[in-house]
Enzyme design. Sequence first.
Site, PDB file in Angstrom:
ATOM      1  N   ASP A 193      30.905  46.288  61.832  1.00 43.65           N
ATOM      2  CA  ASP A 193      29.671  45.543  62.097  1.00 43.65           C
ATOM      3  C   ASP A 193      29.978  44.572  63.245  1.00 43.65           C
ATOM      4  O   ASP A 193      30.712  43.598  63.074  1.00 43.65           O
ATOM      5  CB  ASP A 193      29.246  44.790  60.821  1.00 43.65           C
ATOM      6  N   LYS A 218      19.693  40.189  66.163  1.00 38.30           N
ATOM      7  CA  LYS A 218      20.444  39.012  66.584  1.00 38.30           C
ATOM      8  C   LYS A 218      20.637  39.005  68.117  1.00 38.30           C
ATOM      9  O   LYS A 218      19.672  38.935  68.830  1.00 38.30           O
ATOM     10  CB  LYS A 218      21.770  38.970  65.824  1.00 38.30           C
TER      11      LYS A 218
HETATM   12  N1  PLP Z   1      25.079  42.338  59.716  1.00 36.24           N
HETATM   13  C1  PLP Z   1      25.254  41.032  59.967  1.00 36.24           C
HETATM   14  C2  PLP Z   1      26.605  40.543  60.408  1.00 36.24           C
HETATM   15  C3  PLP Z   1      24.197  40.143  59.829  1.00 36.24           C
HETATM   16  O1  PLP Z   1      24.394  38.836  60.085  1.00 36.24           O
HETATM   17  C4  PLP Z   1      22.934  40.635  59.389  1.00 36.24           C
HETATM   18  C5  PLP Z   1      21.793  39.723  59.193  1.00 36.24           C
HETATM   19  O2  PLP Z   1      21.930  38.514  59.200  1.00 36.24           O
HETATM   20  C6  PLP Z   1      22.807  41.996  59.121  1.00 36.24           C
HETATM   21  C7  PLP Z   1      23.894  42.824  59.310  1.00 36.24           C
HETATM   22  C8  PLP Z   1      21.485  42.568  58.642  1.00 36.24           C
HETATM   23  O3  PLP Z   1      20.597  42.662  59.714  1.00 36.24           O
HETATM   24  P1  PLP Z   1      18.992  42.572  59.601  1.00 36.24           P
HETATM   25  O4  PLP Z   1      18.664  41.195  59.156  1.00 36.24           O
HETATM   26  O5  PLP Z   1      18.552  42.922  60.976  1.00 36.24           O
HETATM   27  O6  PLP Z   1      18.574  43.583  58.587  1.00 36.24           O
END
Ligand code: PLP
Length: 394
Positions: A193, A218
């Site tokens: 990630d 983000k």
């Molecule tokens: N991965 C990380 C590191 C995140 O900070 C987030 C959300 O804050 C996600 C995945 C999930 O993304 P989304 O909110 O676009 O579904």
Amino acid sequence: MSSESIFPSPANLSRETVAVTAGRPAREPDAPVNPPIVLSSTFHGTGTPVPGERVYGRFSNPTWDPFEEALSELEGAELPALVFASGLAAVAAALSLVPVGGVLVMPRHSYQGSLLLAAEEAANGRFTVRTVDVADTEDVVAALRGSAAWTADGFGPASMLWIESPTNPMLEVAEIEVLTRAAHEAGALVVADNTFSTPLVTRPLELGADVVLHSVTKYLAGHSDVVLGALATSSGELRTRLHSYRSLHGSIGGPFEVWLALRGLRTLALRVQRSQATAGLLAQRLVDHPGVEAVRYPGLPGDAGHERAAKQMDGFGSILCIEVAGGAAAAEAVAEKVRLWLPATSLGGVESLIERRRRQPAEPQSVPENLLRLSVGIEDAEDLWDDLAQALAR
Ligand code: PLP
């Protein structure tokens, strides 16, 4: 690439330039310089559908192609990325690669939604989860191999290693290259990630990961106005499985949102350079602040992850965390007293956000109660400092 009308970037450009050039329409007289938004749920066919034909809006949309091309170029993936309805939809798709009865090794401080989804899959008996301190390489390798300390779960070696680096919100740094090698030796796939870093700062595919994941919500989109996710891989087999998951589960992004994400991506380099520089400055100043017990930021020479980060990252990211003297109430008070920083969840937008993570009941208990996560935006660094200092002083 899934559309001939998209122009890949010329070779050997820096990533800062690629963010601007990738996924433009082909240069033809009267062609637009930006790709259009295509609002169509279905597409003309040629009789029996052939591979690569669009067919239907749940399988493909021309508005996705330029963004997917641009992200794959930035991440160094050999195939177009896949855009998803949200970061969490991308997490769900990636977790679908863990076989039934398999083992997922996951950082204990991963994004809480990823942890919750993995726990739900485990509760449903689909696979088992081993949570580790991802900064503790030995611990992760042992969990991957399923060695002595881990045999209590009755399972063997891991099927997937999940990496976040730096982790959300503890900012621990994983030794990505060493871990991906160990995972592959154990027969596990590696999903990284890369939301916190962006491909301008860390490129997990170059460090051996099989799939890279983003909450596009983000930094990539960057303006806190869309919710989207993405996966990128160089493996044709994995991409086919993930594409098929997306089509079957319908976890697709709307054309307008994806168009906004590409528009945001054009300024990624400028935004990251500026917010990262400010994050470094604030971290240095906060270290000496009497109202702050600890500062977590991999750019600080004293940070546990500093050496690793300096080796595998270009810069140290735009998120920093502080532990406020006086406990949870004092941290909450700082988040209330700031006037420029916005007390809200999320990160990676042009505006600076501040949040006491443990206000969320789902946050792991090992995250300190007095920890504030600061997502540094692109405002003037001194304005941000003044606001934080006045809130800390009260
Ligand atoms: N991965 C990380 C590191 C995140 O900070 C987030 C959300 O804050 C996600 C995945 C999930 O993304 P989304 O909110 O676009 O579904």
